[in-house]
Design an enzyme around this catalytic site. Structure first.
Site, PDB file in Angstrom:
ATOM      1  CG  HIS A  50     -70.522  18.497 -18.836  1.00 15.86           C
ATOM      2  ND1 HIS A  50     -70.237  18.790 -20.146  1.00 15.86           N
ATOM      3  CD2 HIS A  50     -69.367  18.047 -18.288  1.00 15.86           C
ATOM      4  CE1 HIS A  50     -68.970  18.515 -20.387  1.00 15.86           C
ATOM      5  NE2 HIS A  50     -68.416  18.075 -19.274  1.00 15.86           N
TER       6      HIS A  50
HETATM    7  P1  TYD Z   1     -69.209  16.525 -24.171  1.00 15.66           P
HETATM    8  O1  TYD Z   1     -68.392  16.032 -23.026  1.00 15.66           O
HETATM    9  O2  TYD Z   1     -70.641  16.850 -23.894  1.00 15.66           O
HETATM   10  O3  TYD Z   1     -68.503  17.785 -24.839  1.00 15.66           O
HETATM   11  P2  TYD Z   1     -68.468  19.342 -24.377  1.00 15.66           P
HETATM   12  O4  TYD Z   1     -68.518  19.380 -22.880  1.00 15.66           O
HETATM   13  O5  TYD Z   1     -67.201  19.865 -24.921  1.00 15.66           O
HETATM   14  O6  TYD Z   1     -69.603  20.064 -25.007  1.00 15.66           O
HETATM   15  O7  TYD Z   1     -69.094  15.450 -25.343  1.00 15.66           O
HETATM   16  C1  TYD Z   1     -69.653  15.669 -26.621  1.00 15.66           C
HETATM   17  C2  TYD Z   1     -70.073  14.322 -27.188  1.00 15.66           C
HETATM   18  O8  TYD Z   1     -68.952  13.454 -27.324  1.00 15.66           O
HETATM   19  C3  TYD Z   1     -71.087  13.584 -26.313  1.00 15.66           C
HETATM   20  O9  TYD Z   1     -72.033  12.973 -27.174  1.00 15.66           O
HETATM   21  C4  TYD Z   1     -70.285  12.502 -25.634  1.00 15.66           C
HETATM   22  C5  TYD Z   1     -69.167  12.233 -26.619  1.00 15.66           C
HETATM   23  N1  TYD Z   1     -67.903  11.820 -25.965  1.00 15.66           N
HETATM   24  C6  TYD Z   1     -67.439  10.533 -26.121  1.00 15.66           C
HETATM   25  O10 TYD Z   1     -68.081   9.668 -26.778  1.00 15.66           O
HETATM   26  N2  TYD Z   1     -66.249  10.181 -25.541  1.00 15.66           N
HETATM   27  C7  TYD Z   1     -65.521  11.067 -24.820  1.00 15.66           C
HETATM   28  O11 TYD Z   1     -64.425  10.714 -24.305  1.00 15.66           O
HETATM   29  C8  TYD Z   1     -66.021  12.399 -24.645  1.00 15.66           C
HETATM   30  C9  TYD Z   1     -65.272  13.424 -23.857  1.00 15.66           C
HETATM   31  C10 TYD Z   1     -67.214  12.743 -25.251  1.00 15.66           C
END
Ligand code: TYD
Length: 138
Positions: A50
């Site tokens: 992302h």
């Molecule tokens: P995501 O940013 O997609 O993780 P990665 O890039 O490491 O795969 O986040 C994973 C999940 O956690 C997504 O459902 C959103 C949630 N999330 C929060 O609720 N709060 C936060 O501060 C972050 C970073 C993620």
């Protein structure tokens, strides 16, 4: 590319290890509103996939070895976080992927904004559209 590798200040206490620290505004170029960390990840797992529209972050790895792949829509660069005193400051508009190269490596992130799902671009073609239309705030 909109990122910077910065040394995190580290005090060596000899036999008792090291202490690393940074402070908002002067060590990292933004106020910190949120901290999160990713742990319990198996070796060779991938996360990310992302970009952010306006979020700024500093990534650091207090334990282990994590590869961060950054893509600005034109080129890709790879940064290895394998040292607790190495910080990676990422501005908006970079597609990122993270690859764990050591089991249980910990990725810590300090971010400029509270969590906002609307700040995420989770589709690569949409990301390219944002880049080409200059819609990233940065
Ligand atoms: P995501 O940013 O997609 O993780 P990665 O890039 O490491 O795969 O986040 C994973 C999940 O956690 C997504 O459902 C959103 C949630 N999330 C929060 O609720 N709060 C936060 O501060 C972050 C970073 C993620």
């Amino acid at each position: 590319m909109n990122y910077q590798i910065i040394p995190i200040k580290t005090i060596d206490s000899g036999y008792a290890g090291k202490l690393s620290f940074f402070e908002a505004s002067w060590d990292v170029p933004f106020e910190i509103k949120r901290i999160y960390y990713i742990h319990g990840v198996p070796n060779e797992a991938r996360r990310g996939g992302h970009a952010h529209i306006s979020l700024r972050q500093i990534l650091f790895c207090p334990y282990g070895k994590i590869e961060i792949i950054l893509d600005d829509g034109h080129k890709r660069e790879s940064i290895l976080l394998d040292d607790p005193s190495k910080g990676l400051v990422i501005g908006p508009g970079l597609w990122r992927e993270m690859i764990w190269h050591q089991e249980n490596s910990v990725l810590c992130v300090a971010a400029s904004e509270y969590y906002d799902a609307k700040d995420y671009i989770r589709d690569y073609d949409t990301f390219l559209q944002y880049v080409n239309e200059g819609k990233i705030h940065g």
